[in-house]
Design a protein around this motif. Sequence first.
Motif, short mmCIF file in Angstrom:
data_model
loop_
_atom_site.label_atom_id
_atom_site.label_comp_id
_atom_site.label_asym_id
_atom_site.label_seq_id
_atom_site.Cartn_x
_atom_site.Cartn_y
_atom_site.Cartn_z
N GLU A 18 0.60 -1.02 0.22
CA GLU A 18 0.06 0.08 0.03
C GLU A 18 0.85 1.18 0.13
O GLU A 18 1.94 1.17 0.80
CB GLU A 18 -1.04 0.04 1.20
N ASP A 72 -7.56 6.82 1.35
CA ASP A 72 -7.55 6.31 2.68
C ASP A 72 -8.45 7.17 3.62
O ASP A 72 -9.19 8.11 2.93
CB ASP A 72 -6.10 6.65 3.13
N ARG A 95 -3.48 0.45 -3.69
CA ARG A 95 -3.05 -0.92 -3.25
C ARG A 95 -3.08 -2.05 -4.01
O ARG A 95 -3.49 -2.17 -5.09
CB ARG A 95 -4.60 -1.40 -2.21
#
Length: 501
Positions: A351, A447, A455
Amino acid sequence: MPSDRTDGLTCLLTGATGYIGGRLAPELLAEGHRLRCLARSPEKLRDQPWVGGTEVVRGDVTDAASVAEAMCGVDVAYYLVHALGTGRRFEETDRKAARVFGEQARAAGVRRIVYLGGLTPAGVPEERLSPHLRSRAEVGRILLGSGVPTAVLRAAVIIGSGSASFEMLRYLTERLPVMVTPSWVHTRIQPIAVRDVLRCLVGCARMPAEANRAFDIGGPDILTYQEMMQRYAVIADLPRRLILPVPVLTPGLSSYWVGLVTPVPSSIARPLVESLRHEVICHEDDIQRYVPNPPGAPLGFDDAVGLALQRVRDAQVATRWSSAAVPGAPSDPLPTDPDWAGGSLYTDVRELNVDASPKALWRVIEGVGGENGWYSFPLAWAVRGWLDRLVGGVGLRRGRRDAARLRVGDSLDFWRVEEVEPGRLLRLRAEMRLPGLAWLEMYADCDDAGRTLYRQRALFHPRGLLGHMYWWSIAPFHTAVFGGMARNIARTAAKDGTDRG
């Protein structure tokens, strides 16, 4: 656009995920027919631009129950599937599938079956034919004897953007200015443009019931493979090729040679090469009585090649030889699916926050593979592709159908697009030779703070001890391969977003 005809037929199409089937579907719809597609994995047709006007049912041609259900209310059934590459018993599988298809068509009262087979050489005993051609001929006989009027179209080399035959010709000619070639380059061939194949297939739907036979179909030119390569070079503005035939290259060795030079793997190249051992030219043109040629048809070899090249350069290739799934490719559910059976599962998760918009990040994700590469350790990816081809896999050179857009079912180097959620998720399933099942997922997300988040998740479900050994043997390279991939995708998205801004 659909025609104004109101007397359209109900057509069942098998092989809609393949090269010919994927192009025939919109042609049948444009003719005003109603279309039903039988597919083992209907989800692979989800993103096809023509699928909105069709009915898609799940089934397999070897399963009588699913074929019987798909045949209900059908006027014309198109048989465009084969089991080539599924193993040494592919002829038996082809035989069984053809019998099931013919029996269920007769039971459902289908008016006509249409089958596309291979052009067999005249005067050559069947036992001397390649297994591929022998099986195609047997399938044609089974369907002709089914009790349902059947049109068997027999074609040799099909020339069209994305066809295996065209890609083989294209890469051999473009990459090898000097060639040491097998003796089959002197075999006479009667190629046909893919648009003429499609026109004949569509026209067969309205043949009268008394037409129950095979038809040879071909273009106006009869050429040797050597002449085809030289004429391709002229059309593509390449210098004349130096071709040196030698008698020692067997079809098997030739297929490995083709597999090394072209994106077509040896498993597909071999039946193509074996089919060229004997002269394959048309010995009748009776199809004209039922499907007359319009002005300008059939298309000559030079025009067919020119059109195919233009399609490639304009990125307008509707289907490719790799459109059909690789025989034996995994079809198990993703390990995170609710119905997954469990077992060992290895994952590599990365990530990164990205200094770009999710839209800019998605452009990079959707553009991976092909000429853009995989954004990390190019040598490692290249070696993995070569190793896959050496063991009979597809390798890394299938490339992309479209340079910027992906849809479910597309081949992408040695991956297959399993899921696309535009702007968010790309999931790829590995079709390389592996001791297990593998997936690669890439997400464009945000996020909790609203920042763009990339991701990436690689999953591997090993089979047996060899599968576990495989994972741990490559684990030391994951930081360079998967970590580098995540960093470079994030960096490219940030740069791309800045440039566009």
